[in-house]
Motif scaffolding. Sequence first.
Motif, short mmCIF file in Angstrom:
data_model
loop_
_atom_site.label_atom_id
_atom_site.label_comp_id
_atom_site.label_asym_id
_atom_site.label_seq_id
_atom_site.Cartn_x
_atom_site.Cartn_y
_atom_site.Cartn_z
N ASN A 98 -6.13 40.45 55.97
CA ASN A 98 -5.29 39.33 55.57
C ASN A 98 -6.09 38.04 55.47
OD1 ASN A 98 -2.89 40.83 55.47
ND2 ASN A 98 -2.61 40.65 57.69
N ALA A 99 -7.11 37.91 56.32
CA ALA A 99 -7.93 36.69 56.33
C ALA A 99 -9.07 36.82 55.33
CB ALA A 99 -8.49 36.44 57.73
N ASP A 100 -9.58 35.70 54.87
CA ASP A 100 -10.75 35.66 54.01
C ASP A 100 -11.98 35.77 54.89
OD1 ASP A 100 -12.84 35.09 52.31
OD2 ASP A 100 -11.80 33.48 51.27
N ILE A 101 -12.46 37.02 55.04
CA ILE A 101 -13.54 37.29 56.00
C ILE A 101 -14.80 36.50 55.65
CG2 ILE A 101 -15.10 39.06 56.87
CD1 ILE A 101 -12.82 41.05 56.65
N LEU A 102 -15.17 36.49 54.37
CA LEU A 102 -16.42 35.84 53.99
C LEU A 102 -16.37 34.34 54.22
CD1 LEU A 102 -17.41 37.73 50.71
CD2 LEU A 102 -18.09 38.19 53.07
N SER A 103 -15.28 33.70 53.83
CA SER A 103 -15.17 32.24 54.04
C SER A 103 -15.15 31.90 55.51
CB SER A 103 -13.90 31.71 53.36
OG SER A 103 -13.99 31.85 51.96
N THR A 104 -14.44 32.71 56.30
CA THR A 104 -14.38 32.47 57.74
C THR A 104 -15.75 32.61 58.37
OG1 THR A 104 -12.10 33.28 57.84
CG2 THR A 104 -13.32 33.22 59.90
N HIS A 105 -16.49 33.64 57.94
CA HIS A 105 -17.83 33.84 58.49
C HIS A 105 -18.77 32.71 58.07
CE1 HIS A 105 -21.37 35.89 60.00
NE2 HIS A 105 -21.97 35.61 58.85
N MET A 106 -18.65 32.25 56.84
CA MET A 106 -19.51 31.16 56.38
C MET A 106 -19.29 29.90 57.20
SD MET A 106 -19.28 31.78 52.26
CE MET A 106 -20.20 30.31 51.81
N LEU A 107 -18.04 29.61 57.54
CA LEU A 107 -17.77 28.45 58.40
C LEU A 107 -18.37 28.63 59.78
CD1 LEU A 107 -14.06 27.67 57.43
CD2 LEU A 107 -16.05 26.24 56.95
N SER A 108 -18.25 29.84 60.32
CA SER A 108 -18.82 30.12 61.64
C SER A 108 -20.34 30.01 61.62
CB SER A 108 -18.40 31.53 62.09
OG SER A 108 -18.99 31.87 63.32
N ALA A 109 -20.96 30.55 60.56
CA ALA A 109 -22.42 30.47 60.44
C ALA A 109 -22.88 29.04 60.26
CB ALA A 109 -22.90 31.34 59.28
N ALA A 110 -22.10 28.24 59.53
CA ALA A 110 -22.45 26.83 59.35
C ALA A 110 -22.43 26.08 60.68
CB ALA A 110 -21.49 26.18 58.36
N THR A 111 -21.46 26.39 61.52
CA THR A 111 -21.39 25.77 62.85
C THR A 111 -22.61 26.15 63.68
OG1 THR A 111 -18.98 25.78 62.81
CG2 THR A 111 -20.03 25.58 64.96
N SER A 112 -22.97 27.44 63.65
CA SER A 112 -24.13 27.90 64.41
C SER A 112 -25.41 27.25 63.92
CB SER A 112 -24.25 29.43 64.31
OG SER A 112 -23.18 30.05 64.97
N TYR A 113 -25.54 27.15 62.60
CA TYR A 113 -26.73 26.49 62.04
C TYR A 113 -26.81 25.04 62.50
CZ TYR A 113 -29.06 23.39 58.79
OH TYR A 113 -29.80 22.36 58.27
#
Length: 301
Positions: free
Chosen positions: A93-108
């Motif tokens: 149901n969720a946009d996995i790729l967009s969610t992961h990109m936001l998470s990766a951006a935070t980590s970076y």
Amino acid sequence: MSRIDADDWIPVEMGSDVLNRVLQTSAVEAVGRHENMRAAVYDVPRYGAATTYVLNKGDEYVDDTTLLDNVRLEARKFTNALVVAEEDLEDANADILSTHMLSAATSYAIHFDSAALGTTAVANGKTVPFTSVYKSVASGNKLASNAVTYTNLSDTLALVEGGQYWSDADTVIVAHPKFKSVLRGIVDSNGRPIFVEGLAGTPSTLFGYNVAFSFGAITSATASATPGGAGGTTAGAAGNPLLIAGNRQHLIVGDRTPLEWRLDESVNARTDEPFLRMRARKGFAVGRPEAFGILEVTKSA
């Protein structure tokens, strides 16, 4: 699922949710002085201390003996990779790729700030990508205390306010979020709070100077997306929270390639597993270490 044409690296657009997340999380990216790196190793001039003179009519000009030197930026690659089954992309149901990109951006963002602000060793190019502000600043411009008080906050600013690299217009304070709860309770002799939290997009201020908060503002032996412990919030033995005050022009961020991503389905051609890669190539250097004062809290703030 239709095939995605993503053969090239796609830069994150200005104003995107991912880039906004980086700027909201990385104090150094948000307030530092950005330089466009035209090579992997790039020298940029740093501000000196020019001198002016008063002359009588007919007098010869006096040569300025200021040392005009450079700061070297070396690009380091920050990366993230995600392998995900096509079925998960189709069925979730969720946009996995967009969610992961936001998470990766935070980590970076946290990882970059950790490298730029709080690592305690000289740069080695990998686990310590850059020589940080903390490592660069001499002991004479550092205060250590087991508590945060009006006096030591004022004294931290005093370390650099009288220096030749001080500029009210370019002054910025970067602190670990653990300082927030303490700062909210400190007032001056007239009972006025010295810390004012920003509202509706306005910056927070401390003693009237803009203050940004970063989980990377904590001592750490190596750069990490979780410096000081899980979520970057643990102090004590895992790291000491830092408050860094100084001239933003001497937080030099080298932009070699922006934050960008690539979705590649050919890497795992024998399985239905697209491969999402993210990367950013960045440099960092301290212009003048004398431009900064540091308060290090030696136990939890």
